[in-house]
Design a protein around this motif. Structure first.
Motif, PDB file in Angstrom:
ATOM      1  N   GLY A  10       0.816  -1.221   0.000  1.00  0.00           N
ATOM      2  CA  GLY A  10       0.000   0.000   0.000  1.00  0.00           C
ATOM      3  C   GLY A  10       0.844   1.262   0.000  1.00  0.00           C
ATOM      4  N   ALA A  11       0.182   2.356   0.386  1.00  0.00           N
ATOM      5  CA  ALA A  11       0.806   3.675   0.326  1.00  0.00           C
ATOM      6  C   ALA A  11       2.064   3.759   1.200  1.00  0.00           C
ATOM      7  N   MET A  12       1.985   3.214   2.423  1.00  0.00           N
ATOM      8  CA  MET A  12       3.127   3.312   3.344  1.00  0.00           C
ATOM      9  C   MET A  12       4.295   2.449   2.878  1.00  0.00           C
ATOM     10  N   ASN A  35       1.266  -8.902  -1.728  1.00  0.00           N
ATOM     11  CA  ASN A  35       0.055  -8.083  -1.603  1.00  0.00           C
ATOM     12  C   ASN A  35      -1.146  -8.945  -1.927  1.00  0.00           C
ATOM     13  N   ARG A  36      -2.324  -8.503  -1.436  1.00  0.00           N
ATOM     14  CA  ARG A  36      -3.548  -9.255  -1.718  1.00  0.00           C
ATOM     15  C   ARG A  36      -3.839  -9.223  -3.229  1.00  0.00           C
ATOM     16  N   SER A  37      -3.901  -8.023  -3.795  1.00  0.00           N
ATOM     17  CA  SER A  37      -4.171  -7.979  -5.236  1.00  0.00           C
ATOM     18  C   SER A  37      -2.846  -7.999  -6.010  1.00  0.00           C
ATOM     19  N   LYS A  40      -1.828  -4.821  -8.357  1.00  0.00           N
ATOM     20  CA  LYS A  40      -1.216  -3.670  -7.686  1.00  0.00           C
ATOM     21  C   LYS A  40       0.254  -3.967  -7.351  1.00  0.00           C
ATOM     22  N   ASN A  56       2.226 -14.224   0.895  1.00  0.00           N
ATOM     23  CA  ASN A  56       2.820 -13.705   2.135  1.00  0.00           C
ATOM     24  C   ASN A  56       3.842 -14.683   2.706  1.00  0.00           C
ATOM     25  N   VAL A  70       0.068  -4.032   6.302  1.00  0.00           N
ATOM     26  CA  VAL A  70      -1.368  -4.147   5.992  1.00  0.00           C
ATOM     27  C   VAL A  70      -2.137  -3.387   7.076  1.00  0.00           C
ATOM     28  N   ILE A  95       4.029  -1.693  11.189  1.00  0.00           N
ATOM     29  CA  ILE A  95       3.664  -0.267  11.158  1.00  0.00           C
ATOM     30  C   ILE A  95       2.163  -0.113  11.427  1.00  0.00           C
ATOM     31  N   PRO A 118       4.825   5.587  11.561  1.00  0.00           N
ATOM     32  CA  PRO A 118       5.226   6.696  10.683  1.00  0.00           C
ATOM     33  C   PRO A 118       4.039   7.631  10.431  1.00  0.00           C
ATOM     34  N   THR A 120       2.133  10.328   7.128  1.00  0.00           N
ATOM     35  CA  THR A 120       2.094  10.425   5.651  1.00  0.00           C
ATOM     36  C   THR A 120       3.200  11.295   5.028  1.00  0.00           C
TER      37      THR A 120
HETATM   38  N1  LIG Z   1      -1.149   6.002   6.012  1.00  0.00           N
HETATM   39  C1  LIG Z   1      -0.731   6.491   7.175  1.00  0.00           C
HETATM   40  O1  LIG Z   1      -0.744   7.690   7.475  1.00  0.00           O
HETATM   41  C2  LIG Z   1      -0.180   5.554   8.197  1.00  0.00           C
HETATM   42  C3  LIG Z   1       0.574   6.078   9.250  1.00  0.00           C
HETATM   43  C4  LIG Z   1       1.087   5.200  10.194  1.00  0.00           C
HETATM   44  C5  LIG Z   1       0.829   3.863  10.099  1.00  0.00           C
HETATM   45  N2  LIG Z   1       0.067   3.397   9.084  1.00  0.00           N
HETATM   46  C6  LIG Z   1      -0.215   1.971   9.041  1.00  0.00           C
HETATM   47  O2  LIG Z   1       0.341   1.436   7.876  1.00  0.00           O
HETATM   48  C7  LIG Z   1      -0.425   0.302   7.480  1.00  0.00           C
HETATM   49  C8  LIG Z   1      -0.685   0.415   5.988  1.00  0.00           C
HETATM   50  O3  LIG Z   1      -1.330   1.631   5.722  1.00  0.00           O
HETATM   51  P1  LIG Z   1      -1.492   2.160   4.238  1.00  0.00           P
HETATM   52  O4  LIG Z   1      -1.959   3.570   4.344  1.00  0.00           O
HETATM   53  O5  LIG Z   1      -0.249   1.851   3.446  1.00  0.00           O
HETATM   54  O6  LIG Z   1      -2.709   1.214   3.754  1.00  0.00           O
HETATM   55  P2  LIG Z   1      -3.099   0.732   2.284  1.00  0.00           P
HETATM   56  O7  LIG Z   1      -2.627   1.704   1.269  1.00  0.00           O
HETATM   57  O8  LIG Z   1      -4.547   0.380   2.328  1.00  0.00           O
HETATM   58  O9  LIG Z   1      -2.245  -0.608   2.102  1.00  0.00           O
HETATM   59  C9  LIG Z   1      -2.573  -1.834   2.668  1.00  0.00           C
HETATM   60  C10 LIG Z   1      -2.152  -2.898   1.663  1.00  0.00           C
HETATM   61  O10 LIG Z   1      -2.274  -4.155   2.282  1.00  0.00           O
HETATM   62  C11 LIG Z   1      -2.736  -5.073   1.298  1.00  0.00           C
HETATM   63  N3  LIG Z   1      -3.382  -6.249   1.898  1.00  0.00           N
HETATM   64  C12 LIG Z   1      -4.608  -6.345   2.443  1.00  0.00           C
HETATM   65  N4  LIG Z   1      -4.838  -7.602   2.891  1.00  0.00           N
HETATM   66  C13 LIG Z   1      -3.714  -8.300   2.611  1.00  0.00           C
HETATM   67  C14 LIG Z   1      -3.334  -9.650   2.813  1.00  0.00           C
HETATM   68  N5  LIG Z   1      -4.140 -10.533   3.399  1.00  0.00           N
HETATM   69  N6  LIG Z   1      -2.110 -10.022   2.388  1.00  0.00           N
HETATM   70  C15 LIG Z   1      -1.272  -9.151   1.792  1.00  0.00           C
HETATM   71  N7  LIG Z   1      -1.572  -7.856   1.559  1.00  0.00           N
HETATM   72  C16 LIG Z   1      -2.784  -7.449   1.972  1.00  0.00           C
HETATM   73  C17 LIG Z   1      -3.736  -4.267   0.491  1.00  0.00           C
HETATM   74  O11 LIG Z   1      -3.915  -4.931  -0.751  1.00  0.00           O
HETATM   75  P3  LIG Z   1      -5.094  -4.573  -1.800  1.00  0.00           P
HETATM   76  O12 LIG Z   1      -4.405  -3.740  -2.831  1.00  0.00           O
HETATM   77  O13 LIG Z   1      -5.553  -5.879  -2.304  1.00  0.00           O
HETATM   78  O14 LIG Z   1      -6.144  -3.833  -1.044  1.00  0.00           O
HETATM   79  C18 LIG Z   1      -3.012  -2.926   0.390  1.00  0.00           C
HETATM   80  O15 LIG Z   1      -2.175  -2.846  -0.735  1.00  0.00           O
HETATM   81  C19 LIG Z   1      -1.702   0.325   8.324  1.00  0.00           C
HETATM   82  O16 LIG Z   1      -1.635  -0.695   9.287  1.00  0.00           O
HETATM   83  C20 LIG Z   1      -1.698   1.667   9.003  1.00  0.00           C
HETATM   84  O17 LIG Z   1      -2.204   1.597  10.323  1.00  0.00           O
HETATM   85  C21 LIG Z   1      -0.408   4.200   8.108  1.00  0.00           C
END
Ligand SMILES: NC(=O)c1ccc[n+]([C@@H]2O[C@H](COP(=O)([O-])OP(=O)(O)OC[C@H]3O[C@@H](n4cnc5c(N)ncnc54)[C@H](OP(=O)(O)O)[C@@H]3O)[C@@H](O)[C@H]2O)c1
Length: 268
Positions: A10-12, A35-37, A40, A56, A70, A95, A118, A120
Protein backbone atom coordinates in the motif's frame (compact mmCIF):
# COMPACT_ATOMS: atom_id res chain seq x y z
CA UNK A 1 17.77 -14.23 1.92
CA UNK A 2 16.33 -10.87 0.85
CA UNK A 3 17.36 -7.99 3.10
CA UNK A 4 13.82 -6.76 3.62
CA UNK A 5 10.34 -8.06 2.88
CA UNK A 6 6.97 -6.29 2.92
CA UNK A 7 3.55 -7.79 3.50
CA UNK A 8 1.17 -5.27 1.93
CA UNK A 9 1.98 -3.06 -1.05
CA UNK A 10 0.00 0.00 0.00
CA UNK A 11 0.81 3.68 0.33
CA UNK A 12 3.13 3.31 3.34
CA UNK A 13 5.04 0.35 1.93
CA UNK A 14 5.60 2.28 -1.30
CA UNK A 15 6.81 5.35 0.64
CA UNK A 16 9.30 3.25 2.63
CA UNK A 17 10.61 1.42 -0.46
CA UNK A 18 11.10 4.77 -2.20
CA UNK A 19 13.13 6.02 0.79
CA UNK A 20 15.18 2.82 1.03
CA UNK A 21 16.15 2.99 -2.63
CA UNK A 22 16.80 6.75 -2.68
CA UNK A 23 19.13 6.39 0.31
CA UNK A 24 20.84 3.24 -1.07
CA UNK A 25 20.01 1.32 2.10
CA UNK A 26 19.51 -1.69 -0.09
CA UNK A 27 19.18 -2.41 -3.76
CA UNK A 28 15.86 -3.18 -5.46
CA UNK A 29 16.72 -6.87 -5.84
CA UNK A 30 17.16 -7.14 -2.04
CA UNK A 31 13.49 -6.20 -1.47
CA UNK A 32 10.62 -8.69 -1.74
CA UNK A 33 6.93 -7.81 -1.35
CA UNK A 34 3.55 -9.51 -1.26
CA UNK A 35 0.05 -8.08 -1.60
CA UNK A 36 -3.55 -9.25 -1.72
CA UNK A 37 -4.17 -7.98 -5.24
CA UNK A 38 -1.48 -9.18 -7.62
CA UNK A 39 -2.09 -6.40 -10.19
CA UNK A 40 -1.22 -3.67 -7.69
CA UNK A 41 1.87 -5.60 -6.56
CA UNK A 42 3.04 -6.08 -10.14
CA UNK A 43 2.68 -2.37 -10.90
CA UNK A 44 4.77 -1.41 -7.88
CA UNK A 45 7.33 -4.17 -8.44
CA UNK A 46 7.76 -3.11 -12.09
CA UNK A 47 8.03 0.56 -11.15
CA UNK A 48 10.65 0.02 -8.43
CA UNK A 49 12.40 -3.10 -9.74
CA UNK A 50 11.70 -5.04 -6.53
CA UNK A 51 10.73 -8.73 -6.31
CA UNK A 52 7.02 -9.64 -6.34
CA UNK A 53 6.38 -12.63 -4.05
CA UNK A 54 3.73 -15.19 -4.94
CA UNK A 55 2.24 -14.97 -1.43
CA UNK A 56 2.82 -13.71 2.14
CA UNK A 57 4.43 -16.99 3.15
CA UNK A 58 7.18 -16.49 0.56
CA UNK A 59 8.05 -13.13 2.14
CA UNK A 60 8.13 -14.64 5.63
CA UNK A 61 10.41 -17.43 4.50
CA UNK A 62 12.87 -15.38 2.47
CA UNK A 63 13.47 -12.00 4.16
CA UNK A 64 15.73 -11.07 7.08
CA UNK A 65 13.45 -8.21 8.19
CA UNK A 66 9.71 -8.42 7.52
CA UNK A 67 7.63 -5.23 7.50
CA UNK A 68 3.93 -5.76 8.20
CA UNK A 69 2.25 -3.00 6.16
CA UNK A 70 -1.37 -4.15 5.99
CA UNK A 71 -4.25 -2.52 7.89
CA UNK A 72 -4.73 -3.76 11.49
CA UNK A 73 -8.05 -5.43 10.64
CA UNK A 74 -6.44 -7.18 7.64
CA UNK A 75 -3.71 -8.47 9.97
CA UNK A 76 -6.35 -9.92 12.31
CA UNK A 77 -7.73 -11.91 9.36
CA UNK A 78 -4.39 -13.37 8.26
CA UNK A 79 -2.30 -13.67 11.43
CA UNK A 80 -3.05 -17.34 12.00
CA UNK A 81 -1.50 -18.06 8.57
CA UNK A 82 1.61 -16.06 9.45
CA UNK A 83 2.27 -17.73 12.80
CA UNK A 84 5.18 -20.09 13.30
CA UNK A 85 6.90 -19.46 9.96
CA UNK A 86 9.76 -17.28 11.16
CA UNK A 87 13.13 -18.54 12.30
CA UNK A 88 15.98 -17.31 14.44
CA UNK A 89 17.81 -14.22 13.08
CA UNK A 90 14.67 -12.88 11.36
CA UNK A 91 12.98 -9.74 12.68
CA UNK A 92 9.48 -8.28 12.37
CA UNK A 93 8.57 -4.60 12.01
CA UNK A 94 4.91 -3.66 12.32
CA UNK A 95 3.66 -0.27 11.16
CA UNK A 96 0.08 -1.18 12.08
CA UNK A 97 -1.71 1.17 14.46
CA UNK A 98 -2.86 -0.34 17.76
CA UNK A 99 -1.27 -3.81 17.40
CA UNK A 100 0.97 -4.25 20.44
CA UNK A 101 4.37 -5.92 20.72
CA UNK A 102 2.74 -8.54 22.97
CA UNK A 103 0.13 -9.32 20.23
CA UNK A 104 2.91 -9.66 17.67
CA UNK A 105 5.09 -11.79 19.92
CA UNK A 106 2.14 -14.12 20.51
CA UNK A 107 1.94 -14.64 16.74
CA UNK A 108 5.64 -14.73 15.78
CA UNK A 109 7.26 -16.04 18.96
CA UNK A 110 10.27 -14.73 20.89
CA UNK A 111 11.94 -12.97 17.98
CA UNK A 112 13.10 -9.35 17.62
CA UNK A 113 9.90 -7.35 17.04
CA UNK A 114 9.55 -3.63 16.39
CA UNK A 115 6.53 -1.33 16.36
CA UNK A 116 6.81 1.76 14.20
CA UNK A 117 4.35 4.61 13.74
CA UNK A 118 5.23 6.70 10.68
CA UNK A 119 3.08 9.47 9.20
CA UNK A 120 2.09 10.42 5.65
CA UNK A 121 4.84 13.04 5.03
CA UNK A 122 7.08 9.94 4.88
CA UNK A 123 5.88 9.80 1.26
CA UNK A 124 8.04 12.83 0.49
CA UNK A 125 10.89 11.95 2.86
CA UNK A 126 9.67 14.30 5.64
CA UNK A 127 8.00 11.77 7.93
CA UNK A 128 8.10 11.45 11.71
CA UNK A 129 8.29 7.88 12.97
CA UNK A 130 8.01 6.62 16.52
CA UNK A 131 9.85 3.34 17.16
CA UNK A 132 9.69 0.79 19.99
CA UNK A 133 10.97 -2.79 20.26
CA UNK A 134 10.61 -5.85 22.48
CA UNK A 135 14.24 -5.85 23.61
CA UNK A 136 15.24 -9.00 21.68
CA UNK A 137 16.95 -7.29 18.73
CA UNK A 138 20.69 -7.11 18.21
CA UNK A 139 22.35 -3.70 17.88
CA UNK A 140 22.70 -4.29 14.13
CA UNK A 141 19.00 -5.09 13.77
CA UNK A 142 18.06 -1.99 15.80
CA UNK A 143 20.32 0.21 13.67
CA UNK A 144 18.98 -1.26 10.43
CA UNK A 145 15.32 -0.83 11.44
CA UNK A 146 15.97 2.76 12.59
CA UNK A 147 17.69 3.45 9.27
CA UNK A 148 14.64 2.15 7.34
CA UNK A 149 12.57 4.96 8.85
CA UNK A 150 15.34 7.59 8.79
CA UNK A 151 15.28 7.06 5.04
CA UNK A 152 11.80 8.66 5.00
CA UNK A 153 12.26 11.33 7.70
CA UNK A 154 13.04 11.56 11.40
CA UNK A 155 12.90 8.75 13.97
CA UNK A 156 12.17 8.96 17.68
CA UNK A 157 12.70 5.90 19.86
CA UNK A 158 10.05 5.77 22.58
CA UNK A 159 8.63 3.38 25.16
CA UNK A 160 5.81 1.29 23.74
CA UNK A 161 3.53 2.67 26.48
CA UNK A 162 3.76 6.06 24.71
CA UNK A 163 3.14 4.73 21.19
CA UNK A 164 -0.62 5.44 21.12
CA UNK A 165 -0.02 8.99 22.38
CA UNK A 166 2.60 9.48 19.70
CA UNK A 167 0.15 8.15 17.10
CA UNK A 168 -2.48 10.67 18.23
CA UNK A 169 0.01 13.53 17.91
CA UNK A 170 2.29 12.81 14.94
CA UNK A 171 0.42 9.93 13.23
CA UNK A 172 -2.89 11.80 13.00
CA UNK A 173 -1.19 15.21 13.20
CA UNK A 174 -0.85 15.86 9.45
CA UNK A 175 -4.67 15.94 9.22
CA UNK A 176 -4.83 18.59 11.95
CA UNK A 177 -2.11 20.64 10.26
CA UNK A 178 -3.98 20.49 6.92
CA UNK A 179 -7.19 21.54 8.63
CA UNK A 180 -5.48 24.58 10.19
CA UNK A 181 -3.62 25.33 6.99
CA UNK A 182 -6.82 25.29 4.95
CA UNK A 183 -8.53 27.56 7.48
CA UNK A 184 -5.63 30.04 7.39
CA UNK A 185 -5.77 30.07 3.60
CA UNK A 186 -9.55 30.59 3.69
CA UNK A 187 -8.92 33.64 5.87
CA UNK A 188 -6.61 35.00 3.17
CA UNK A 189 -9.12 34.21 0.40
CA UNK A 190 -11.82 36.01 2.38
CA UNK A 191 -9.61 39.10 2.27
CA UNK A 192 -9.20 38.80 -1.52
CA UNK A 193 -6.04 36.72 -1.98
CA UNK A 194 -6.06 34.26 -4.91
CA UNK A 195 -6.62 30.67 -3.68
CA UNK A 196 -3.25 29.32 -4.88
CA UNK A 197 -1.37 32.21 -3.33
CA UNK A 198 -3.23 31.72 -0.05
CA UNK A 199 -2.21 28.02 0.12
CA UNK A 200 1.40 28.87 -0.66
CA UNK A 201 1.48 31.59 2.00
CA UNK A 202 -0.17 29.40 4.64
CA UNK A 203 1.93 26.30 3.87
CA UNK A 204 5.29 28.04 3.75
CA UNK A 205 4.42 29.93 6.95
CA UNK A 206 3.64 26.67 8.74
CA UNK A 207 6.76 24.96 7.35
CA UNK A 208 9.05 27.90 8.19
CA UNK A 209 7.63 28.25 11.70
CA UNK A 210 8.08 24.54 12.41
CA UNK A 211 11.64 24.60 11.03
CA UNK A 212 12.46 27.66 13.13
CA UNK A 213 11.28 25.91 16.29
CA UNK A 214 13.35 22.81 15.49
CA UNK A 215 16.47 24.72 14.47
CA UNK A 216 16.53 27.31 17.27
CA UNK A 217 15.28 25.01 20.05
CA UNK A 218 13.39 28.04 21.40
CA UNK A 219 10.17 27.71 23.37
CA UNK A 220 7.19 28.24 21.01
CA UNK A 221 5.96 31.03 23.30
CA UNK A 222 9.24 32.94 22.81
CA UNK A 223 8.96 32.62 19.01
CA UNK A 224 5.33 33.75 19.17
CA UNK A 225 6.31 36.80 21.22
CA UNK A 226 8.87 37.75 18.53
CA UNK A 227 5.99 38.19 16.03
CA UNK A 228 3.80 40.06 18.49
CA UNK A 229 4.57 43.75 18.92
CA UNK A 230 2.73 45.73 21.62
CA UNK A 231 -0.54 47.16 20.38
CA UNK A 232 0.09 45.57 16.97
CA UNK A 233 -1.82 43.44 14.49
CA UNK A 234 -0.75 39.95 15.63
CA UNK A 235 -1.83 40.35 19.26
CA UNK A 236 -5.30 41.28 18.05
CA UNK A 237 -5.50 38.01 16.11
CA UNK A 238 -4.12 36.06 19.08
CA UNK A 239 -6.87 37.44 21.32
CA UNK A 240 -9.44 35.85 19.00
CA UNK A 241 -7.64 32.49 19.24
CA UNK A 242 -7.48 32.73 23.05
CA UNK A 243 -11.17 33.64 23.32
CA UNK A 244 -12.13 30.71 21.11
CA UNK A 245 -9.99 28.36 23.21
CA UNK A 246 -7.90 27.11 20.27
CA UNK A 247 -5.23 25.62 22.58
CA UNK A 248 -7.82 23.65 24.56
CA UNK A 249 -9.49 22.50 21.35
CA UNK A 250 -6.19 21.24 19.96
CA UNK A 251 -5.35 19.40 23.19
CA UNK A 252 -8.78 17.80 23.19
CA UNK A 253 -8.43 16.87 19.51
CA UNK A 254 -5.29 14.89 20.29
CA UNK A 255 -6.86 13.36 23.39
CA UNK A 256 -9.86 12.15 21.36
CA UNK A 257 -7.61 10.55 18.72
CA UNK A 258 -5.79 8.74 21.53
CA UNK A 259 -9.04 7.55 23.13
CA UNK A 260 -10.24 6.24 19.75
CA UNK A 261 -7.01 4.21 19.35
CA UNK A 262 -7.59 2.70 22.78
CA UNK A 263 -11.22 1.95 21.95
CA UNK A 264 -10.31 0.28 18.64
CA UNK A 265 -7.57 -1.70 20.39
CA UNK A 266 -10.04 -2.89 23.05
CA UNK A 267 -12.39 -4.24 20.32
CA UNK A 268 -9.79 -6.69 19.05
N1 LIG B 1 -1.15 6.00 6.01
C1 LIG B 1 -0.73 6.49 7.17
O1 LIG B 1 -0.74 7.69 7.48
C2 LIG B 1 -0.18 5.55 8.20
C3 LIG B 1 0.57 6.08 9.25
C4 LIG B 1 1.09 5.20 10.19
C5 LIG B 1 0.83 3.86 10.10
N2 LIG B 1 0.07 3.40 9.08
C6 LIG B 1 -0.21 1.97 9.04
O2 LIG B 1 0.34 1.44 7.88
C7 LIG B 1 -0.42 0.30 7.48
C8 LIG B 1 -0.68 0.42 5.99
O3 LIG B 1 -1.33 1.63 5.72
P1 LIG B 1 -1.49 2.16 4.24
O4 LIG B 1 -1.96 3.57 4.34
O5 LIG B 1 -0.25 1.85 3.45
O6 LIG B 1 -2.71 1.21 3.75
P2 LIG B 1 -3.10 0.73 2.28
O7 LIG B 1 -2.63 1.70 1.27
O8 LIG B 1 -4.55 0.38 2.33
O9 LIG B 1 -2.24 -0.61 2.10
C9 LIG B 1 -2.57 -1.83 2.67
C10 LIG B 1 -2.15 -2.90 1.66
O10 LIG B 1 -2.27 -4.15 2.28
C11 LIG B 1 -2.74 -5.07 1.30
N3 LIG B 1 -3.38 -6.25 1.90
C12 LIG B 1 -4.61 -6.35 2.44
N4 LIG B 1 -4.84 -7.60 2.89
C13 LIG B 1 -3.71 -8.30 2.61
C14 LIG B 1 -3.33 -9.65 2.81
N5 LIG B 1 -4.14 -10.53 3.40
N6 LIG B 1 -2.11 -10.02 2.39
C15 LIG B 1 -1.27 -9.15 1.79
N7 LIG B 1 -1.57 -7.86 1.56
C16 LIG B 1 -2.78 -7.45 1.97
C17 LIG B 1 -3.74 -4.27 0.49
O11 LIG B 1 -3.91 -4.93 -0.75
P3 LIG B 1 -5.09 -4.57 -1.80
O12 LIG B 1 -4.40 -3.74 -2.83
O13 LIG B 1 -5.55 -5.88 -2.30
O14 LIG B 1 -6.14 -3.83 -1.04
C18 LIG B 1 -3.01 -2.93 0.39
O15 LIG B 1 -2.18 -2.85 -0.74
C19 LIG B 1 -1.70 0.33 8.32
O16 LIG B 1 -1.63 -0.69 9.29
C20 LIG B 1 -1.70 1.67 9.00
O17 LIG B 1 -2.20 1.60 10.32
C21 LIG B 1 -0.41 4.20 8.11
Amino acid sequence: MYKIGFIGAGAMAEAIVTGLLANHLCSADEIIMSNRSQEKLKLLADAKGIIAAKDNQEVLQTAEVIVLAVKPQQYQEIKSKLAGLLKEKQAVVSIMAGITLADLQECFGDLPIFRAMPNTPAKIGCGMTGLADNGLATKEQKNFVASIFSSVGQVLEIAESNMDALGALSGSGPAYCYELLEAMADGGVMLGLPRAAAYQLAAQTMLGSAQMLLQTGEHPGVLKDQVTSPGGTTIRGLKVMEKAGVRGIMMETIEQAYLQTKQLGAKK
